[in-house]
Design an enzyme around this catalytic site. Structure first.
Site, mmCIF file in Angstrom:
data_model
loop_
_atom_site.group_PDB
_atom_site.id
_atom_site.type_symbol
_atom_site.label_atom_id
_atom_site.label_comp_id
_atom_site.label_asym_id
_atom_site.label_seq_id
_atom_site.Cartn_x
_atom_site.Cartn_y
_atom_site.Cartn_z
ATOM 1 N N ARG A 34 0.828 -1.202 0.000
ATOM 2 C CA ARG A 34 0.000 0.000 0.000
ATOM 3 C C ARG A 34 0.864 1.256 0.000
ATOM 4 O O ARG A 34 0.415 2.328 -0.390
ATOM 5 C CB ARG A 34 -0.920 -0.006 1.231
ATOM 6 C CG ARG A 34 -2.034 -1.034 1.139
ATOM 7 C CD ARG A 34 -2.851 -1.075 2.403
ATOM 8 N NE ARG A 34 -2.048 -1.499 3.555
ATOM 9 C CZ ARG A 34 -2.507 -1.603 4.793
ATOM 10 N NH1 ARG A 34 -3.775 -1.311 5.044
ATOM 11 N NH2 ARG A 34 -1.724 -2.000 5.770
ATOM 12 N N LYS A 94 -1.158 -18.252 6.745
ATOM 13 C CA LYS A 94 -2.116 -18.766 7.714
ATOM 14 C C LYS A 94 -2.508 -17.677 8.697
ATOM 15 O O LYS A 94 -1.685 -16.778 8.954
ATOM 16 C CB LYS A 94 -1.507 -19.967 8.445
ATOM 17 C CG LYS A 94 -0.419 -19.595 9.450
ATOM 18 C CD LYS A 94 0.575 -20.660 9.650
ATOM 19 C CE LYS A 94 1.568 -20.677 8.531
ATOM 20 N NZ LYS A 94 2.336 -19.421 8.396
#
Length: 325
Positions: A34, A94
């Protein structure tokens, strides 16, 4: 060659991209953040040809075959969904998602699209973990009676940090507890019952203890914590002995087989990298073969682990905002 794109440039991406260089057939082509300047810096540091200011740039890059999602938990769903819809294979850190419903949606989408998807449970691909599974399967310790696994690390409390922030999918269970739960599920499958207790701070679980009960009285005792140091080890106890993975069991370098009346048998592993190279090699191999799942880390196992974690979170009292998927 398989072209890889990396979404996010945090600590885990730094480690994994270095291990990617150890795997034949891997070509890291793009990275996004970002923060555009951060993406450019990361690309320069790791000799990656292209950098982008959002994940769509990586997904749309024609040289990228597989997207590695290394965002905080709260970003997994959106990036993985967008990549699958674009027909790009995905390796997602995960837990796959924060909620079970979101995980089920992604699995259904991957299967509908016929696109490869795998949760990045790198522990499963470590050669000593593979060896442990073979020893259990071959009856080296008889019938399993119990599995024990812990993961405790002290993280300073900061309500803005992702680990302590409810809106970022924080808490010990999703970040650390996923390892013990996945380890038990790998060996025992899904339990009949889940009993969980824990402590909340800032709405997330600072620590949690789980007792999973299986058929014939077999159980798993699991623990995760953001506030205590705990030996990050795992033990599988059977009728004729036990198998131990000393710290750190998620990237073991030793496997110990203990049986009554015999000297312990120790198998050791010298890692070339950080331990992620084995899962990277698996994904690369599967994509080249045209597979849509890994038989060693199938999507059904990811969903089984999410069901256990979801029930544990419910019992502990963690309620993530509906916007966090």
């Amino acid at each position: 060659m398989v072209g890889w794109g990396i979404v996010a440039t945090g600590g885990i991406a730094e480690i994994v991209v270095s291990d990617m260089r150890l795997v034949d057939g891997v070509d890291v082509r793009a990275v996004s953040s970002r923060d555009t300047a951060r993406a450019e810096s990361f690309a320069r540091e790791h000799a990656i040809p292209s950098s982008y200011g959002d994940h769509h740039g990586v997904i749309d890059d024609p040289s990228v075959d597989v997207v590695y999602v290394a965002t905080p938990h709260s970003g997994h769903f959106e990036v993985t969904r967008d990549a699958l819809l674009a027909g790009k294979a995905v390796l997602c850190e995960k837990p796959l998602t924060v909620s079970l419903a979101a995980a089920e949606e992604l699995v259904a989408l991957a299967r509908k699209q016929g696109v490869f998807l795998m949760e990045a449970m790198w522990t499963r691909f470590n050669p000593l973990v593979r060896r442990l599974r073979r020893l259990v399967r071959d009856g080296a310790i008889g019938q399993i009676h119990s599995v024990h696994a812990d993961f405790g690390v002290q993280f300073p409390y900061d309500p803005e940090h992702r680990l302590w922030n409810l809106e970022l999918g924080g808490g010990s269970l999703l970040d650390l507890g996923v390892y013990p739960v996945a380890f038990a599920q790998m060996l025992l499958g899904e339990p009949e019952t889940v009993v969980a207790n824990g402590t909340l701070r800032n709405g997330v679980d600072s620590e949690a203890g789980l007792l999973l009960k299986y058929e014939n009285g077999v159980f798993a005792h699991l623990y995760s914590s953001l506030v205590t140091l705990k030996d990050v080890g795992a033990t599988v106890v059977g009728t004729d002995g036990q198998l131990e993975l000393p710290p750190f069991f998620y990237r073991p370098t030793d496997l110990i087989l203990r049986r009554p009346g015999r000297e312990p048998v120790i198998e050791s592993l010298q890692l070339e990298g950080n331990g992620y190279e084995f899962e990277i090699a698996e994904v690369t191999q599967r994509i080249l073969a045209g597979d849509t799942e890994s038989p060693e880390m199938p999507l059904d196992d990811t969903l089984a682990v999410m069901r256990i974690l979801t029930e544990a979170l419910r019992q502990v009292g963690v309620v993530y905002p509906a916007t966090v998927r």
